[in-house]
Design a protein around this motif. Structure first.
Motif, PDB file in Angstrom:
ATOM      1  N   ASP A 345      -3.524 -32.983  -5.045  1.00  0.00           N
ATOM      2  CA  ASP A 345      -3.707 -32.348  -4.059  1.00  0.00           C
ATOM      3  C   ASP A 345      -2.375 -31.545  -3.951  1.00  0.00           C
ATOM      4  OD1 ASP A 345      -3.644 -31.087  -1.479  1.00  0.00           O
ATOM      5  OD2 ASP A 345      -5.276 -32.581  -0.816  1.00  0.00           O
ATOM      6  N   PRO A 346      -2.608 -30.227  -4.416  1.00  0.00           N
ATOM      7  CA  PRO A 346      -1.002 -29.528  -4.270  1.00  0.00           C
ATOM      8  C   PRO A 346      -0.268 -29.664  -2.942  1.00  0.00           C
ATOM      9  CG  PRO A 346      -2.666 -28.263  -5.317  1.00  0.00           C
ATOM     10  CD  PRO A 346      -3.308 -29.394  -4.528  1.00  0.00           C
ATOM     11  N   THR A 347      -0.903 -29.378  -2.102  1.00  0.00           N
ATOM     12  CA  THR A 347      -0.390 -29.180  -0.530  1.00  0.00           C
ATOM     13  C   THR A 347       0.104 -30.749  -0.200  1.00  0.00           C
ATOM     14  OG1 THR A 347      -2.350 -28.222  -0.048  1.00  0.00           O
ATOM     15  CG2 THR A 347      -0.895 -28.188   1.721  1.00  0.00           C
ATOM     16  N   ARG A 348      -0.472 -31.651  -0.315  1.00  0.00           N
ATOM     17  CA  ARG A 348      -0.260 -32.915  -0.197  1.00  0.00           C
ATOM     18  C   ARG A 348       0.933 -33.456  -0.838  1.00  0.00           C
ATOM     19  NH1 ARG A 348      -1.019 -33.363   4.862  1.00  0.00           N
ATOM     20  NH2 ARG A 348      -3.134 -33.622   5.559  1.00  0.00           N
ATOM     21  N   PHE A 349       0.875 -33.139  -2.218  1.00  0.00           N
ATOM     22  CA  PHE A 349       1.791 -33.620  -3.142  1.00  0.00           C
ATOM     23  C   PHE A 349       3.278 -32.819  -2.920  1.00  0.00           C
ATOM     24  CE2 PHE A 349       3.546 -34.929  -7.492  1.00  0.00           C
ATOM     25  CZ  PHE A 349       3.380 -36.363  -7.304  1.00  0.00           C
TER      26      PHE A 349
END
Ligand SMILES: Nc1ncnc2c1ncn2[C@@H]1O[C@H](COP(=O)(O)OP(=O)(O)OP(=O)(O)O)[C@@H](O)[C@H]1O
Ligand SMILES: [Mg+2]
Length: 457
Positions: A345-349
């Motif tokens: 998950d790009p935002t979470r990561f």
């Protein structure tokens, strides 16, 4: 019903059952062998009279035998082979006569028991036959009054009853102490959990034993300690965050009042609005922390994975944080294998990497270098962020991922840390089915490595 009482009752019922069964068995066995002993000795006595009679069969021997038996608790009756009484050591009562008229059947040299029922009959009895050389034949009947046997048995019964009562008494005492010893730790654990459920985490359980109960007690103690720590830290966190919110709000209020004044130059107004903007950003950051903390508490991070080209992804993050690093005079280097694709998950990561990079910067002093490296090892993607900062003591390492844990509280707070960052990092990495490892040495630096399953290549 109290557990000690329940346990005690169970023990009691079981033991009563075991004791009754074993006592009944023992009682029957002892009585049986005691009566058998009496019968055998009666028979042996009859056999010895037979031996004497066979050596010398005359009146004097008969009288002698009669005289002998009249002084004992047994009786003898000697008959000829037709049943005529030749000698009797006492009066021939009806019950004796009944036995004398019983069919004898086959008899061997050892004689036989002709009446063994000591419960219903007046006598127990044995019979032996004798044969003299001159042709005389007959029987030696031996009798013993069953009253004597019964007296013997009732004496035995008294012993049994006494022994049973004694065993029961000892059992009761043992059960009392045993059930108390077993339930005491349970009761203190119950009290402890009651206290915990009421919000009082200051419980101290007695030193645990090395068994299942001990393990349970240890777990409750750990739970209470953790909850106590969390409660303390949470209060501290809420107190400091609300305190810190107050400062920028005061600024916003004050500077907006000034900005409203007439007669300000455009440059002054812009200057005040800039301050208001900065303080609003700070409020925003603090609220974000608060929000993250609440989410962490409820495990409500949602992950929407997509395929990401790791190298370009890391490059964009690198560019985002670079100015802050340059500002502090710390070098930041990125090295990533080109061909790696991962599903994240790009935002979470990004939140994960930002937290780690924020820590690397926050806990490094100029001059130092921080490395971001990404590579594939054993079909797993490793992303490491290694700094040359202050490092983490070995004793603190196991706890740094706990929420609200800070190594040096005064230092962290001075630089704005609440001890939430790594807890979020760990939770998010685990939500990505990954692992986070840490190596650190005080004074040399720390290295955090995220290990993810390789999904694309
Ligand atoms: N790279 C690092 N070097 C040295 N110490 C670190 C490093 N990363 C974390 N720590 C220690 O671990 C503690 C926990 O880190 P964490 O990121 O959870 O909290 P924080 O940085 O104090 O606050 P927050 O991230 O919530 O603003 C820190 O307080 C710090 O003492
Ligand atoms: Mg942090």
């Amino acid at each position: 019903m109290k557990i000690s009482l329940k346990l005690g009752l169970w023990f009691f019922v079981c033991i009563i059952l075991i004791e009754t069964i074993s006592m009944l068995y023992l009682h029957n066995h002892v009585i049986h062998s005691r009566v058998n002993q009496e019968l055998q000795s009666l028979k042996a006595r009859g056999n010895s009279h037979r031996d004497v009679l066979e050596i010398s069969f005359n009146d004097s021997t008969l009288n002698h035998i009669g005289l002998m038996e009249s002084h004992t608790d047994t009786e003898v009756v000697i008959t000829n082979k037709n049943g005529k009484v030749l000698l009797s050591s006492g009066p021939v009562s009806e019950s004796i006569d009944k036995i004398l008229h019983k069919p004898i059947g086959k008899l061997n040299r050892n004689g036989k028991i002709i009446q063994a029922d000591w419960r219903k009959e007046h006598f127990i009895s044995t019979v032996t036959n004798f044969k003299v050389d001159d042709g005389n034949q007959g029987y030696v009947y031996m009798f013993k009054n069953t009253n004597d046997v019964r007296r013997l048995i009732s004496q035995l019964n008294r012993h049994f009853i006494f022994a049973s009562i004694l065993i029961l008494l000892f059992m009761l005492i043992t059960i009392f102490f045993l059930s108390r010893a077993l339930t005491k730790p349970l009761i203190s654990m119950k009290e402890a959990t009651k206290k915990i459920s009421k919000g009082d985490f200051s419980v101290t359980l007695p030193p645990p034993s090395k068994d299942e109960l001990g393990e349970l007690s240890r777990s409750i103690q750990t739970l209470a300690n953790d909850l106590n720590y969390l409660k303390k830290e949470r209060n501290e966190f809420l107190a400091s965050i609300s305190h810190e919110l107050r400062t920028p709000i005061t600024y916003v209020k004050g500077y907006s009042d000034i900005a409203k004044r007439k007669g300000l130059t455009e440059a002054e107004r812009v200057y005040y609005l800039e301050i208001i903007h900065e303080e609003a950003a700070r409020i925003n950051m603090l609220l974000e922390e608060l929000f993250d903390f609440a989410k962490l508490d409820q495990n409500t991070f949602t992950i929407t994975k997509e395929k990401v080209h790791l190298s370009s992804y890391l490059q964009s993050i690198y560019e985002k944080v670079l100015p802050a690093y340059q500002n502090k005079g710390i070098q930041l280097l990125l090295k990533c294998q080109e061909s790696i694709f991962i599903e994240i998950d790009p935002t979470r990561f990004e939140q994960v990497l930002m937290n780690l990079l924020d820590n690397a910067l926050k806990y490094s002093n100029n001059p130092a270098t921080t490395h971001i490296k990404a590579f594939i090892k054993n079909r797993e993607v490793h992303i490491s962020i290694c700094d040359q900062g202050i490092g983490i003591p070995q004793t603190d390492l196991p706890y740094i991922f706990d929420r609200l844990y800070r190594v040096d509280k005064s230092r962290s707070r001075a630089s704005g840390g609440f001890g939430i960052g790594l807890a979020i990092v760990k939770e998010l990495v685990e939500d990505h089915c990954g692992d986070i490892l840490v190596k650190s040495e005080v004074g040399k630096g720390s290295c955090f490595t995220i290990v993810l399953k390789e999904n694309f290549r």
